[in-house]
Design a protein around this motif. Structure first.
Motif, short mmCIF file in Angstrom:
data_model
loop_
_atom_site.label_atom_id
_atom_site.label_comp_id
_atom_site.label_asym_id
_atom_site.label_seq_id
_atom_site.Cartn_x
_atom_site.Cartn_y
_atom_site.Cartn_z
N ARG A 455 21.40 35.38 50.44
CA ARG A 455 21.41 36.85 50.39
C ARG A 455 20.28 37.30 49.50
NH1 ARG A 455 23.34 41.15 47.37
NH2 ARG A 455 24.34 39.84 45.78
N ASP A 519 32.13 52.34 49.71
CA ASP A 519 31.26 51.69 48.71
C ASP A 519 30.64 52.68 47.74
OD1 ASP A 519 31.50 48.93 49.60
OD2 ASP A 519 30.32 49.55 51.34
N GLY A 549 27.63 45.39 48.19
CA GLY A 549 28.17 46.70 48.53
C GLY A 549 27.18 47.82 48.32
N THR A 551 23.91 47.56 48.63
CA THR A 551 22.98 47.48 49.76
C THR A 551 23.60 48.09 51.01
OG1 THR A 551 21.96 45.48 48.85
CG2 THR A 551 21.65 45.91 51.20
N THR A 552 24.87 47.81 51.22
CA THR A 552 25.56 48.38 52.38
C THR A 552 25.61 49.90 52.30
OG1 THR A 552 26.91 46.37 52.59
CG2 THR A 552 27.72 48.37 53.68
N HIS A 555 22.14 51.51 53.16
CA HIS A 555 21.84 51.57 54.59
C HIS A 555 22.76 52.55 55.32
CE1 HIS A 555 19.89 47.57 53.77
NE2 HIS A 555 18.96 48.17 54.49
N HIS A 556 24.01 52.65 54.88
CA HIS A 556 24.95 53.57 55.51
C HIS A 556 24.51 55.02 55.28
CE1 HIS A 556 28.54 54.97 57.35
NE2 HIS A 556 29.17 55.32 56.22
#
Length: 807
Positions: A455, A519, A549, A551-552, A555-556
């Motif tokens: 990762r 998140d 989380g 990073t998620t 992008h979200h």
């Protein structure tokens, strides 16, 4: 036939012109005082110029064209003081709420506003328009931070800038408040890396390895001296270049690591060839010239391969990454120049006294057995007779021939070690290549398993030692606000293209979309800019900046939440801030990593193909190097991401793999691995062109070079591994990754896979289609005088490797 210093010698059937490298090596050995004096002048002059005019290093880089950079520029235009680069002065008072020290806080804020490069300063006790967007006072009132926006990265300001910051916050410290610097300001305040300790450890191990491996004290000292001189000259040149352009803070450490490693290796390759010729009775000046014309040419090829691999980093189109490659390439250049000039000068100075002082019986290269199976002694004797004519001078033709024939044909090698160790090992590989190939593939495969869970990310301040102020600031913010407050996202909505009557509806849609986002610990209400053209909010992630989380969430927000909320309105959205910029950087690197790998592999394949003129040899080199790099990646993932042994290396918890580390490792390792590839294949090809006996040539090449490759690799491993002691996590990661990759490459790959594959390929390894042979440029990797090539019985051109002999 002319003397050693002449320009032309004769060989039965052909004329051989002494190469420029040979003449250069002989000149440097003969005029050693001049050469050493020039190097000392360059050393002192460049070091002095760097001390007086050298630049500083910082991680001040931008990513033009990314949405985070566009959002930051937009924010700076419409919200004065909100643009630029942010940092924090974190405050904590265990005895009372910060409201009880309002006067010292106000005084510190006022003083900070007067410092150069400061765009704006916000107090944790402010309210109204001047308040920080997300609030900067913890619920208990005891923890808060002063937000500062700079017009550039604070790490580029130099350590002297900290004196002004310290003076500004002195009233707070006098009032008993704990003051720590967070973010990029904290990075500026980090202690100067103690790289000298790592360099000293690497040097100490190198001394031990050289003394044990080769016995001679002077021969052990020369590689260390030349490597050190080359590194100092290279880093000084880098400092002068840094005065004109910005290099990352890790650049001098990276340049030192690479420079020491290749500098010792290159010098060692030349010295072992030189000393073996001295043992065979050659004149010291002539021996130095031949070492430069043979091993020195291989050093140049290896150095060019390393530089080409590092230049491949510019394929990323990120100047930050490309300049890291330039920094490492500078010391590679000085290492190569030192190897072909300073090394022969020191060898000329030592003369025949090079082995006078020793701790064990001096040895140089591993001596071959009397003759490989299937190779006629007449062929070797014929070759030695030609070498005699080529050498000339020295002890005289008859004495030279007798000395060399005795050395080549004796049944016991120098020190009696080759037959007892490497010779028998080489024969085992020759007899059972499939077993050695399988063992190597299994070992590499097991080590590469963690790679599949890699990762990439950005290592935050929570991984730093607790003695760093940015780590203490990180812990205070985590305790007072939550871990996500260390890396907030700034949400920017450009509504300038939206009609004024429709803007309230847009704000309502955005407010609903930003409710209960996964998140996200919290997202502040949207606020319009003073001119009404922008809407801004702050999103606090639930996890730390380096967590998956976060990073998620990035992008979200960037790809789903914000674009979906403004769809059809004409508004544009951005997610910006320091953490967002790092996420964009990660995405950019991840997308371009395959391209960089492809370019570097293709260039290295082409260089090996041109040098050795064997299609399968070049393909084998590329594939096996990919396998060794995959294995080293796996080890790095296991240690840093999985946490296997991380605490013993001074790492707090588990961390992702820094986004640019795999890219840097790949370019550096792929280049460095060619050192051993070129050195081993050079001896294999030398024997192949002389005997046309493929299996024996592989065993002979392994037997002769195994000692040198093993010692050189152990030295480079010790140099790289010593940098694991650094407090910088990225330096630790690079040090471990490079050390492991060199170890894998020099053991599993070079001693198991390469000889096994070369043995199995046989003469087909050197096959090259005639049409390709015609269009490829000719690069004689060890000089024409290195091996008197024979014309292939099948009609191929001498040395072209177009076809092997009939089976």
């Amino acid at each position: 036939m002319t003397s050693q210093s002449g320009t032309e010698v004769k060989d039965p059937g052909r004329r051989i012109r002494a190469g420029r490298l040979r003449r250069l090596g002989e000149w440097c050995a003969r005029h050693f005082i001049t050469v050493i004096a020039l190097w000392l002048i360059a050393l002192g002059g460049l070091y002095g110029l760097n001390s007086a005019f050298g630049g500083t290093y910082s991680d001040n880089f931008s990513l033009p064209g990314t949405q985070s950079d566009d959002g930051a520029r937009l924010l700076g235009r419409h919200v004065p003081g909100a643009g630029g680069i942010g940092a924090q002065v974190v405050l904590y008072d265990a005895r009372r709420p910060l409201s009880g020290v309002r006067s010292p806080i106000d005084q510190a804020v006022g003083s900070l506003r007067t410092l150069p490069h400061v765009l704006s300063v916000t107090s944790p006790l402010s309210s109204g328009p001047a308040a920080p967007p997300a609030g900067a006072l913890a619920p208990d009132g005891r923890t808060g931070y002063i937000g500062i926006q700079f017009n550039a990265n604070p790490t580029s300001f130099g350590s002297a800038y900290l004196r002004g910051v310290d003076a500004a916050v002195e009233p707070l410290r006098a009032a008993g408040v704990q003051v720590e610097y967070g973010g990029l300001l904290g990075e500026l305040a980090r202690p100067v890396p103690a790289d000298l300790t790592s360099e000293a450890i690497g040097f100490a191990v190198a001394v031990i390895v050289l003394l044990i491996g080769f016995g001679s004290i002077l021969a052990a000292a020369i590689p260390l001296v030349t490597a050190l001189v080359g590194v100092i000259v290279g880093v000084s040149c880098l400092g002068l270049i840094a005065a004109a352009t910005t290099f990352a803070s890790v650049s001098p450490t990276l340049a030192t690591m690479i420079g020491l490693g290749v500098g010792i290796d290159y010098a060692l390759f030349l010295i072992t060839r030189h000393r073996q010729r001295l043992m065979d009775g050659a004149d010291p000046v002539a021996a130095a010239g031949r070492a430069v014309s043979t091993s020195g040419r291989a050093v140049i090829v290896s150095g060019c391969t390393v530089i080409v691999a590092l230049a491949g980093l510019y394929v990323s189109q990120v100047s930050f990454i490309g300049k890291l490659g330039v920094a490492a390439a500078v010391t590679v250049v000085t290492a190569v120049v030192g190897a072909i000039t300073l090394v022969p000068a020191l060898l000329g100075l030592a003369g025949r006294r090079i082995d006078r002082y020793w701790v064990r019986r001096p040895v140089a290269e591993g001596e071959p057995a009397p003759a490989p199976d299937g190779v006629k002694h007449e062929e070797r004797g014929d070759h030695e007779e030609r070498v005699k004519h080529e050498e000339g001078g020295g002890r005289g033709e008859r004495g030279e021939h007798e000395g060399r024939t005795k050395s080549a044909g004796r049944s016991e090698p120098a020190g009696g070690e080759a037959h007892d160790g490497w010779h028998r090992y080489a024969r085992r590989v020759e007899r059972r290549p499939w077993w050695f190939l399988l063992a190597g593939l299994v070992a590499v495969g097991v080590l590469a398993i963690p790679l599949f869970s890699i990762r990439l990310g950005h290592i935050d301040d929570g991984a730093d030692p607790t003695g760093f102020t940015d780590r203490r600031a990180y812990d205070l913010i985590t305790a007072g606000f939550g871990p996500g407050a260390n890396g907030p996202f700034i949400l920017v909505v450009d509504q300038s293209a939206v009609p004024a009557a429709e803007r309230p509806a847009l704000a309502s849609r955005l407010g609903k979309a930003l409710t209960d986002v996964p998140d996200a610990a919290s997202i502040t209400p949207l606020r319009p800019s003073a001119d009404g053209q922008l809407l801004t909010a702050t999103a606090i992630p639930s996890g730390s900046p380096q967590s998956a989380g976060t990073t998620t969430l990035f992008h979200h927000l960037k790809s789903d939440v914000l674009p979906g909320a403004v769809s059809g309105t004409g508004a544009t959205t951005y997610v910006t801030g320091t953490t967002a910029a790092m996420e964009d950087f990660l995405d950019l690197i991840t997308a371009r990593l395959p391209l960089i790998i492809g370019v570097v592999v293709a260039l290295a394949f082409l260089i090996i193909l041109i040098v050795f003129r064997g299609l399968l040899v070049a393909l084998k080199a590329a594939v096996l190097n990919l396998l060794s790099i995959a294995a080293s990646y796996g080890v790095v993932v296991a240690v840093f991401q999985w946490g296997w042994g991380g605490p013993s290396l001074g790492i707090s918890g588990t961390v992702p793999i820094e986004s640019y580390v795999p890219m840097m490792m790949f370019a550096i390792v792929f280049g460095l691995s060619m050192d051993y590839e070129v050195f081993l294949l050079a001896r294999v090809q030398e024997s192949w062109l002389r005997t046309h006996e493929s299996r024996g040539s592989v065993a002979l090449g392994l037997e002769i070079t195994a000692r040198v490759i093993s010692c050189a690799a152990l030295i480079m491993v010790s140099v790289f591994a010593a940098f694991i002691l650094s407090d910088n996590i990225v330096v630790k990661m690079l040090g471990l990754g490079l050390a492991v990759s060199v170890l894998i490459d020099a053991t599993i790959v070079r001693l198991l896979l390469v000889p096994a594959v070369m043995t199995l390929l046989g003469s087909s390894a050197w096959w090259l289609p005639r049409w390709l042979d015609r269009i490829l440029p000719r690069l004689d990797r060890e000089g024409e005088e290195a091996t008197p090539y024979r014309r292939s019985v099948s009609g191929g051109r001498p040395g072209a490797g177009v076809q092997g002999p009939p089976h």
